[in-house]
Design a protein around this motif. Sequence first.
Motif, short mmCIF file in Angstrom:
data_model
loop_
_atom_site.label_atom_id
_atom_site.label_comp_id
_atom_site.label_asym_id
_atom_site.label_seq_id
_atom_site.Cartn_x
_atom_site.Cartn_y
_atom_site.Cartn_z
N LEU A 56 0.83 -1.21 0.00
CA LEU A 56 0.00 0.00 0.00
C LEU A 56 0.86 1.26 0.00
O LEU A 56 0.55 2.25 -0.68
N LYS A 57 1.95 1.21 0.76
CA LYS A 57 2.85 2.37 0.79
C LYS A 57 3.48 2.61 -0.58
O LYS A 57 3.58 3.75 -1.06
N PHE A 58 3.88 1.52 -1.25
CA PHE A 58 4.48 1.64 -2.58
C PHE A 58 3.47 2.19 -3.58
O PHE A 58 3.79 3.08 -4.40
N LEU A 79 1.27 6.61 -6.91
CA LEU A 79 0.14 7.47 -7.25
C LEU A 79 0.51 8.94 -7.09
O LEU A 79 0.15 9.79 -7.93
N GLN A 80 1.23 9.26 -6.03
CA GLN A 80 1.67 10.64 -5.83
C GLN A 80 2.60 11.08 -6.95
O GLN A 80 2.50 12.21 -7.46
N THR A 81 3.50 10.21 -7.36
CA THR A 81 4.41 10.55 -8.46
C THR A 81 3.65 10.78 -9.75
O THR A 81 3.92 11.71 -10.52
N TRP A 82 2.66 9.93 -10.01
CA TRP A 82 1.87 10.07 -11.23
C TRP A 82 1.07 11.37 -11.23
O TRP A 82 0.99 12.07 -12.23
N ASN A 83 0.51 11.73 -10.06
CA ASN A 83 -0.24 12.98 -9.95
C ASN A 83 0.67 14.19 -10.17
O ASN A 83 0.29 15.18 -10.82
N SER A 84 1.88 14.11 -9.64
CA SER A 84 2.83 15.22 -9.82
C SER A 84 3.17 15.40 -11.29
O SER A 84 3.25 16.53 -11.81
#
Length: 214
Positions: free
Chosen positions: A194-196, A201-206
């Motif tokens: 889940l952490k990975f 997801l955060q990287t993709w949003n950025s």
Amino acid sequence: MSSKGNKTSLMGSEKKVLLQKLPGKLDQCLRPDTVLSIVKLWCDFSSLYTRLRDWKPDISPADFLEKAKEWVNQFTSLAGQREGYEHSRITPYMHIMVAHIPWFLQMCKTVKMFTGQGVEKNNDVARSIVLRKSQHYDSVGDVLKHEARQWTHRGAERDTRRYVKCNANYWEMIIFEKRFCKRQMPALSLKRVLKFLTMQLQTWNSMQILTSEK
């Protein structure tokens, strides 16, 4: 393929298994007009064997004698109906069962002292050597050599390895800690996954934000 069926002699307790299971299966392979008589023949023989095996000294052998005679008469009564049940087919073992076993039971109260179990066991061992450990070039020699090696090395059995307990607390504490950690592993692995995924997801949003700004 040969028309003759494959067969082999029985060893050890296989004969007892045969007496228990064979009568119930004979009706599938014998002719209907004599199948009941042959099944009864096998069942009565099994009963005689059980009676002799569980013999007690206080029992009179007269009943066994009558049962044995009835069994032999039942065997020969099938002569003329099926091949192999003539008087000439009566074996020495069948003769001993009627003519000698009751006398032994009367005089000695048992027949176990006359058993050939040791000889039969030796025959089973020799047959096992011939079938599994021999090249069939000199089977008799292979059996004798094998038994000679066993006799020569009879005192050379492997000793049991000594076990020295290095950590006395292992079975009291450490093993329980290891088992607890193993039970917790699936939960820990799920948290890592889940952490990975959250980081991805955060990287993709950025990246999406940077692309939209351009």
